[in-house]
Design a protein around this motif. Structure first.
Motif, PDB file in Angstrom:
ATOM      1  N   GLY A 388       0.635  -1.069   0.205  1.00 29.87           N
ATOM      2  CA  GLY A 388       0.024   0.508  -0.445  1.00 29.87           C
ATOM      3  C   GLY A 388       0.780   1.375  -0.107  1.00 29.87           C
ATOM      4  N   LEU A 389       1.725   0.996   0.627  1.00 26.29           N
ATOM      5  CA  LEU A 389       2.940   2.396   0.722  1.00 26.29           C
ATOM      6  C   LEU A 389       3.311   2.349  -1.174  1.00 26.29           C
ATOM      7  CD1 LEU A 389       5.615   0.893   2.504  1.00 26.29           C
ATOM      8  CD2 LEU A 389       4.136   2.520   3.536  1.00 26.29           C
ATOM      9  N   LEU A 390       3.050   2.083  -1.840  1.00 22.98           N
ATOM     10  CA  LEU A 390       3.087   2.432  -3.287  1.00 22.98           C
ATOM     11  C   LEU A 390       1.891   3.442  -3.368  1.00 22.98           C
ATOM     12  CD1 LEU A 390       3.722  -1.032  -5.040  1.00 22.98           C
ATOM     13  CD2 LEU A 390       5.453   1.090  -4.293  1.00 22.98           C
ATOM     14  N   GLY A 391       1.052   3.561  -2.901  1.00 21.92           N
ATOM     15  CA  GLY A 391      -0.181   4.859  -3.529  1.00 21.92           C
ATOM     16  C   GLY A 391       0.539   6.366  -2.586  1.00 21.92           C
ATOM     17  N   ASN A 392      -0.681   7.002  -2.763  1.00 19.78           N
ATOM     18  CA  ASN A 392      -1.147   8.605  -2.884  1.00 19.78           C
ATOM     19  C   ASN A 392       0.094   8.977  -1.314  1.00 19.78           C
ATOM     20  OD1 ASN A 392      -0.890  10.928  -2.694  1.00 19.78           O
ATOM     21  ND2 ASN A 392      -2.666  11.002  -1.958  1.00 19.78           N
ATOM     22  N   THR A 393       0.733   8.998  -1.453  1.00 15.69           N
ATOM     23  CA  THR A 393       1.592   9.176  -0.075  1.00 15.69           C
ATOM     24  C   THR A 393       2.393  10.915  -0.187  1.00 15.69           C
ATOM     25  OG1 THR A 393       3.772   8.847  -0.972  1.00 15.69           O
ATOM     26  CG2 THR A 393       2.435   7.448   0.871  1.00 15.69           C
ATOM     27  N   THR A 394       1.861  11.979  -0.929  1.00 13.85           N
ATOM     28  CA  THR A 394       2.359  13.420  -1.153  1.00 13.85           C
ATOM     29  C   THR A 394       1.872  13.548   0.358  1.00 13.85           C
ATOM     30  OG1 THR A 394      -0.469  13.915  -2.270  1.00 13.85           O
ATOM     31  CG2 THR A 394       1.705  13.625  -3.707  1.00 13.85           C
ATOM     32  N   ALA A 395       1.954  15.146   0.358  1.00 12.44           N
ATOM     33  CA  ALA A 395       1.723  15.263   1.927  1.00 12.44           C
ATOM     34  C   ALA A 395       0.621  16.390   2.323  1.00 12.44           C
ATOM     35  CB  ALA A 395       3.352  16.584   2.244  1.00 12.44           C
ATOM     36  N   LEU A 396      -0.212  16.664   2.492  1.00  8.33           N
ATOM     37  CA  LEU A 396      -1.025  17.532   2.878  1.00  8.33           C
ATOM     38  C   LEU A 396      -0.768  19.223   2.563  1.00  8.33           C
ATOM     39  CD1 LEU A 396      -3.367  16.133   5.273  1.00  8.33           C
ATOM     40  CD2 LEU A 396      -4.405  16.039   3.297  1.00  8.33           C
ATOM     41  N   LEU A 560      -3.629   3.212   1.810  1.00  3.78           N
ATOM     42  CA  LEU A 560      -5.026   2.812   1.072  1.00  3.78           C
ATOM     43  C   LEU A 560      -6.715   2.987   1.367  1.00  3.78           C
ATOM     44  CD1 LEU A 560      -4.241  -1.140  -0.112  1.00  3.78           C
ATOM     45  CD2 LEU A 560      -3.554   0.840  -0.649  1.00  3.78           C
ATOM     46  N   VAL A 561      -6.748   2.668   2.572  1.00  2.00           N
ATOM     47  CA  VAL A 561      -7.931   2.964   3.493  1.00  2.00           C
ATOM     48  C   VAL A 561      -7.953   4.781   3.678  1.00  2.00           C
ATOM     49  CG1 VAL A 561      -8.904   3.947   5.408  1.00  2.00           C
ATOM     50  CG2 VAL A 561      -7.932   1.256   4.960  1.00  2.00           C
ATOM     51  N   TYR A 562      -6.559   5.782   3.651  1.00  6.38           N
ATOM     52  CA  TYR A 562      -7.418   6.588   3.247  1.00  6.38           C
ATOM     53  C   TYR A 562      -7.060   7.380   1.821  1.00  6.38           C
ATOM     54  CZ  TYR A 562      -4.040   6.349   7.622  1.00  6.38           C
ATOM     55  OH  TYR A 562      -3.755   6.579   9.208  1.00  6.38           O
ATOM     56  N   GLY A 567     -11.156   8.863   1.062  1.00  2.00           N
ATOM     57  CA  GLY A 567     -10.499  10.037   0.188  1.00  2.00           C
ATOM     58  C   GLY A 567      -9.912  10.923   1.000  1.00  2.00           C
ATOM     59  N   PHE A 568      -9.125  11.027   1.400  1.00  2.00           N
ATOM     60  CA  PHE A 568      -7.984  11.766   1.576  1.00  2.00           C
ATOM     61  C   PHE A 568      -7.202  12.530   0.570  1.00  2.00           C
ATOM     62  CE2 PHE A 568      -8.463  10.636   6.324  1.00  2.00           C
ATOM     63  CZ  PHE A 568      -9.555  11.314   6.291  1.00  2.00           C
ATOM     64  N   PRO A 569      -6.894  13.488   0.343  1.00  2.00           N
ATOM     65  CA  PRO A 569      -5.878  13.952  -0.889  1.00  2.00           C
ATOM     66  C   PRO A 569      -4.670  13.614  -0.466  1.00  2.00           C
ATOM     67  CG  PRO A 569      -6.748  16.434  -0.087  1.00  2.00           C
ATOM     68  CD  PRO A 569      -7.656  14.769   0.947  1.00  2.00           C
ATOM     69  N   GLY A 570      -3.694  13.515   0.554  1.00  2.00           N
ATOM     70  CA  GLY A 570      -3.001  13.261   0.716  1.00  2.00           C
ATOM     71  C   GLY A 570      -2.370  13.217   2.907  1.00  2.00           C
TER      72      GLY A 570
END
Length: 706
Positions: A388-396, A560-562, A567-570
């Motif tokens: 899941g670390l391959l998902g969206n890990t951009t900063a909020l 993955l959950v976020y 639906g969190f953007p980061g």
């Protein structure tokens, strides 16, 4: 011999009778002193961005310089007017009246500033005015309602929104209003329900809950003293985390102590003697557990971010309070209550230990038969979750910190839509007053700056408001800030650029630097504690590897959950560091509880049999502790800010992963695969004890039942 056969001397008996009363009395006095101090904690909290940043951050220096300008430091509010189909002259007249009224109530007359000008949008559908409010009026939350009242009752069809950095801060303060009291009550209720389900007793649950509540009160008093004496940063978020941490950890220690107390009541006639024996056997694991968490938290002191470094002593104060309460107040109350408090499952003196097969003995039989398969399967599950670390890990971005959009964020969206050339919020440029015009020209000519205006001058400084063309927190805006900083220093090498967007950028960069210092330090510290406790290099390395893999799995699953469920953007910038700290230090706790007992049993039974005995003896209590700790951290997900939701879910899920998979399957299987080598270089790695005959029968029985 038992206590019944060898009664204690009369003097010693009186001492044991009076000691619990003395301990409870001392706690009553302590809490009477702590209560007024805890009540003062609210007055030392701050959630402003500049208070969280290090003193050497450029945006922090800007805040300090703003205080020297006429009018001092202030908060910028932006009022946005929007009418579908286009604003009218009547709308412009309303906005102009509002500007005059705001200036009359909140304007700094001695600065020479005029009433704010109303700026129409190029698309003709919006109007805006920017209103600075000085610190003399207090915090934004103190007067936000009065601001809204001043701009209320617009004409039909005209939407009026209060936004800007000041509006954002006011909405943030509102999100945390009364949070400590509410979180205390909700968490206490959740812990009470879980304790009732765990103990199935109408009375026993109350004693750990009272002790945990006392620990919370004591910790709040200690944090107030730390803030007052050492000026540490105390935020609403840090305070909320401390309450959760105290309830969860204190309850964990209570579960471990009470479980051992039940065992000792079968072999000691007097509850006081049983409690002393329980403390002797469980206190080392509890002390090691608390020491691990405290040491991990204190590693945060090396962080540059004030909010992060502040969490170190704040959390440590909570753990110390939990430790003292659970090793003094809870034992004293249990002894005074006697065996009857354990009804209807109160052990009687002389009762044999229960011999029925449990899920833990059956699980132990499975692991014993196929340790390599169990180890490989457990590691594979954790590895899969880590993908899941391959998902969206951009900063909020700063405007994405709320679960639901408040008014200020809605206003930002409107500014971005109707004033794309302004980006959404100003950058504050401060430089030499003698270079004011040159700085203004340089700022206006900087790529990415859509508009710049002189704001005020005085005391040798000038302030310019520069607006990026890009929305707050975007990479394009961050590049613009860097270009602006470089450009203005070609005119004035003392010039600085700050403001909320610059503070956010400095937060990202300082947090990244802090991660590089804190995470390795936490790993080294925890590994040293494990090595000292278990006297084994191999054991400490293996246990650290299991919790690091567990963290990667929990973090991957959370991403993955976020992204896909919430639906969190980061991700919040500090999530990696704080999540790692909590999951490594708290995850190691369960391994400490398991392996401290395993070491004790290994000395008598051998590595394999000792590990199985430990798993059987501690399985229920550690699982209960994991559920309680996970549930308390899950309470953070009820808060309306994304950071709290993300931390609460990550730590809660990670704790359950540790308690149900890592500690129950991965760690025992690793021990069995390694055998006596697990204890290297301790003597247990060389002097393997053969299982006793009765242990062989028990293992055979558990295998057949499995």
């Amino acid at each position: 011999m038992s206590t019944a056969e060898n009664p204690a001397p009369a003097g010693r008996s009186w001492t044991r009778r009076l000691l619990p009363w003395a301990i409870v009395g001392a706690w009553v006095v302590l809490l009477l002193v702590a209560f007024p101090l805890a009540g003062k904690l609210e007055g030392v909290k701050t959630d402003s961005l500049d208070a969280h940043l290090p003193a050497n951050a450029e945006s922090t220096k800007v805040v300090k310089l703003e205080a020297e300008l006429p009018g001092g430091e202030g908060n910028e509010f932006v009022v946005v007017y929007e009418r579908e189909g286009g604003t009218t002259q009547a709308d412009l007249a309303v906005a102009t009246r509002h500007a005059a009224a705001l200036h009359e109530k909140f304007g700094e007359k001695d600065t020479g500033r005029e009433a704010p000008k109303v700026k129409p949008s190029k698309d003709g559908e919006a109007l805006m005015l920017s209103m600075p409010v000085g610190v003399a009026h207090g915090e934004p939350s103190d007067y936000a309602d009065e601001l809204r009242e001043t701009i209320s009752s617009p004409p039909d069809g005209l939407e009026v929104t209060l936004s800007g950095p000041g509006g954002l801060e006011a909405d943030s303060d509102a999100a945390f209003e009364n949070i400590d009291a509410n979180l205390f009550m909700f968490t206490a209720a959740v812990v009470a329900i879980l304790l009732i389900l765990t103990y199935r007793s109408p009375t026993l649950w109350l004693l750990p809950l009272v002790a945990a509540g006392a620990a919370v009160l004591l910790s709040q008093a200690l944090v107030y003293l730390l803030a007052d004496l050492f000026d540490i940063t105390v935020s609403d978020t840090n305070s909320a985390i401390m309450i959760i941490l105290v309830f969860g950890v204190a309850t964990d220690y209570a579960l471990l102590l009470v479980a051992r107390y039940r065992e000792e009541l079968r072999t000691h006639a007097a509850p006081a003697d049983a409690m002393l024996a329980a403390l002797r056997r469980s206190a080392p694991a509890i002390l090691a557990s608390s020491g691990t968490v405290i040491a991990g938290l204190l590693c945060l002191l090396v962080a540059d971010m004030n909010s992060t470094s502040g969490l170190g002593p704040i959390g440590a104060a909570g753990i110390v309070s939990s430790l003292v309460a659970m090793l003094t107040l809870l034992p004293a109350m249990l002894v005074l209550a006697g065996r009857r408090v354990l009804w209807p499952r109160a052990p009687r003196f002389g009762d044999p230990a229960p011999e029925k097969a449990t899920v833990w003995t059956r699980l132990g039989g499975l692991i014993s038969r196929r340790p390599v398969f169990v180890m490989a399967t457990s590691a594979a599950v954790l590895g899969a979750l880590s993908l899941g670390l391959l998902g969206n890990t951009t900063a909020l971005r700063q405007v994405e910190q709320f679960v639901n959009k408040p008014e200020s964020v809605v206003g930002y969206d409107k500014l971005v839509e109707h004033y794309p050339e302004l980006g959404g919020q100003p950058l504050y440029l401060i430089g030499s007053e003698t270079e004011a015009e040159a700085l203004l020209d340089k700022a206006t000519a900087t790529e990415g700056i859509g508009h710049a205006v002189l704001n005020r001058s005085g005391s040798g400084y000038t302030e310019i408001n520069a607006f990026s063309k890009f929305p707050p927190g975007t990479p394009e805006e961050q590049d613009t800030i860097d270009r602006l900083r470089d450009a203005v220093r070609t005119v004035d090498d003392t010039a600085l650029v700050g403001g909320p967007s610059a503070q956010h950028l400095d937060t990202l960069r300082n947090t990244s630097d802090d991660e590089k210092r804190v995470i390795p330090l936490v790993l080294i510290t925890v590994m040293l504690i494990l090595g000292l406790l278990l006297r084994s290099i191999t054991a400490s390395v293996v246990l650290i590897l299991t919790v690091v893999l567990s963290f990667a799995a929990a973090y991957g699953a959370s991403v993955l959950v976020y992204e896909h469920l919430l639906g969190f953007p980061g991700l919040d910038p500090s999530l990696v560091m704080l999540g790692f700290l909590f999951l490594v230090s708290l995850g190691v706790d369960y391994n400490i509880f398991l392996m401290h007992r395993a070491r004790e049993e290994t000395a008598k039974l051998g590595t394999r049999a000792g590990t199985l005995r430990s798993l059987s003896a501690t399985g229920g209590v550690i699982t209960s502790a994991g559920v309680v700790l996970a549930a308390t951290f899950a309470m953070l997900t009820t808060l309306p800010v994304v950071f709290a939701v993300q931390v609460g879910f990550l730590v809660g899920f990670g704790v359950m992963l540790d308690a149900l998979l890592v500690r129950t399957m991965l760690t025992p299987s690793c021990v069995m695969v390694l055998g006596r080598r697990f204890w290297w270089p301790d003597r247990l790695s060389r002097d393997e004890t053969a299982p006793a005959p009765e242990e062989k029968r028990e293992l055979a029985g558990s295998s057949s039942r499995g």
